[in-house]
Design a protein around this motif. Structure first.
Motif, short mmCIF file in Angstrom:
data_model
loop_
_atom_site.label_atom_id
_atom_site.label_comp_id
_atom_site.label_asym_id
_atom_site.label_seq_id
_atom_site.Cartn_x
_atom_site.Cartn_y
_atom_site.Cartn_z
N TYR A 13 4.16 7.21 5.48
CA TYR A 13 5.60 6.97 5.56
C TYR A 13 6.28 8.07 6.36
O TYR A 13 7.10 7.84 7.24
N ARG A 14 5.85 9.31 6.04
CA ARG A 14 6.47 10.45 6.66
C ARG A 14 6.19 10.49 8.16
O ARG A 14 7.04 10.84 8.98
N TYR A 46 2.62 8.31 1.08
CA TYR A 46 3.76 9.14 1.46
C TYR A 46 3.55 9.75 2.83
O TYR A 46 4.47 9.78 3.65
N ILE A 60 13.97 4.08 -4.03
CA ILE A 60 12.70 4.77 -4.21
C ILE A 60 11.53 3.78 -4.28
O ILE A 60 10.46 4.02 -3.73
N LYS A 77 10.39 2.42 -0.94
CA LYS A 77 9.62 3.35 -0.11
C LYS A 77 8.11 3.21 -0.34
O LYS A 77 7.32 3.71 0.44
N TYR A 115 12.73 16.71 3.42
CA TYR A 115 11.65 16.48 4.36
C TYR A 115 10.25 16.52 3.74
O TYR A 115 9.28 16.20 4.41
N PRO A 127 7.85 16.01 -0.03
CA PRO A 127 7.87 15.43 -1.38
C PRO A 127 7.79 16.53 -2.45
O PRO A 127 6.96 16.49 -3.33
N PHE A 129 7.58 16.11 -6.47
CA PHE A 129 6.39 15.71 -7.20
C PHE A 129 5.57 16.90 -7.66
O PHE A 129 4.75 16.79 -8.56
N PHE A 155 5.77 4.50 -2.10
CA PHE A 155 4.75 5.52 -2.36
C PHE A 155 4.68 5.95 -3.82
O PHE A 155 4.13 6.99 -4.14
N VAL A 187 8.54 8.28 9.84
CA VAL A 187 9.88 8.83 9.93
C VAL A 187 9.93 9.91 10.99
O VAL A 187 10.88 9.99 11.78
#
Lengths: 252, 252
Positions: free
Chosen positions: B241-242, B238, B207, B210, B169, B171, B174, B212, B245
């Motif tokens: 994107y999140r 990101y 990946i 996606k 859930y 990132p 990173f 990001f 989602v």
């Protein structure tokens, strides 16, 4: 030391457990509180607190949480999940809390770190029976809490934050609802957990699209409005749905 | 009591903190361990443990974790997150642990409940400096851990479970990678966290889709294989994107 020390010797003076039990009565999100009573000689008023107490020497944290919840409220066989520990040096900063501790504890001044547990239960499936130092146990509206002992308000707020977070990823709500429920009840529950109003039509559309609610033929009876349809939760479909989302999500 | 009691009096005998610090060296997921040393007179061998110690009377749990990590390993200004408390009555069940405690603690037999914290850091951005009772601090492969004191293996396993859960859930990865990284390094990291092999082509495809990751012009230099392209992480994309989602997910 007298009689008090007989049981007190088995308690760890520095570590306790506290239980945040959430329930839902079809309208409001509730939390279970006890009236722990006041120290002897004080004016007789209710003193509200979470069900919690020191751990015993021979039990682990989970066992302590199970025991303490049962001793104080009568609730047993509840799945309790640890969600955080609270150890500010000033957790004990109210004179009333200290006086109360002096009336029941061998080391009332000891600094206590508490390990907090939470659970979600269906209110109508459990009876409450207060005992030990709890004079009474009751369900309280989460948005209308009374003054609480120690840092118990902070602990409840942290539990609610955990509940909000988990409600995004788990079908938690269904553990709080009765077996069959209306969409309006489900909406009220999510509003209570998320602390926000949801649009009725959007909610209906979104939740029905997800396809893990099974509509029943049955409708409400004896309600003063148009009877609403009942639904049950299809756990299998939810798991499938969740798997798809997990694949879609960041997981690779 | 002598000198030992001067500092010991400020420590709570029943509550400690332990830190599970995860790192990644482009190949393997690592955890930070210390050599705590043995009790005086024992054969000289390394004794591995998590960086951890009793909390002090005047600090809260977060402060204790920061202090203990810094005292033992030199790491400071690390964001530590509490993930669980461990309080089995038999946490102290090895004679070697007891003898060691006798050499450094005022109440070596006391039952200790530990509050565990974890963090993810970029290995190459921090230097380790062992001090206090830590003779050395080192990064250890998570899948090749040595024998550890107390229940520290169990605590690391719980930390890893938390990391796996969060990696779905957030990132997280990173935070463990260097600023610029290759897709192969990212794949190795996720394989280490999830404990499973991932298909190279599927991983690349998923990946990159996606959107990001930002590809750089720059490539690896001085590697014995075809130099791979570097990427950096686009946090803004990101987050977008999140959000999508989250909307798609169970949240209503």
């Amino acid at each position: 030391m007298g009689l008090k020390s007989v049981s007190e010797t088995k308690l760890n003076p520095n570590v306790s457990v506290d239980c945040v039990i959430f329930g839902f009565d079809s309208e409001k999100l509730k939390v279970l509180l006890i009236d722990r009573g006041q120290e002897p000689g004080a004016e007789s008023e209710k003193v509200y607190a979470l069900p919690g107490n020191l751990i015993k020497t021979d039990e682990n944290l989970d066992q302590a949480a199970d025991r303490v919840l049962k001793e104080l409220t009568g609730l047993k066989n509840i799945y309790l999940e640890q969600f955080g520990s609270f150890g500010n040096p000033d957790r004990l900063n109210k004179e009333s809390d200290l006086q109360w501790l002096k009336s029941i504890r061998a080391e009332p001044d000891a600094r206590v770190i508490t390990v907090a547990y939470y659970s979600l239960i269906k209110i109508d499936q459990y009876e409450l029976h207060a005992s030990s130092f709890a004079k009474e146990a009751f369900w309280y509206d989460i948005d209308d809490l009374p003054t609480l002992g120690f840092d118990h308000l902070e602990i409840i707020e942290a539990g609610l934050k955990e509940l909000k977070f988990k409600s995004k990823y788990e079908p938690l709500g269904f553990e709080l609802l009765p077996e069959k429920f209306t969409l309006s009840q489900l909406k009220h529950l999510y509003e209570a957990i998320l602390g926000t109003d949801l649009d009725k039509r959007n909610f209906r559309r979104k939740i029905l699209k997800k396809d893990f609610l099974i509509p029943l033929e049955e409708k409400q009876i004896g309600v003063p409005h148009k009877p609403a349809q009942y639904f049950v939760f299809n756990k299998k479909k939810y798991e499938d749905y969740r798997q798809n989302v997990d694949d879609f999500y960041f997981q690779l």
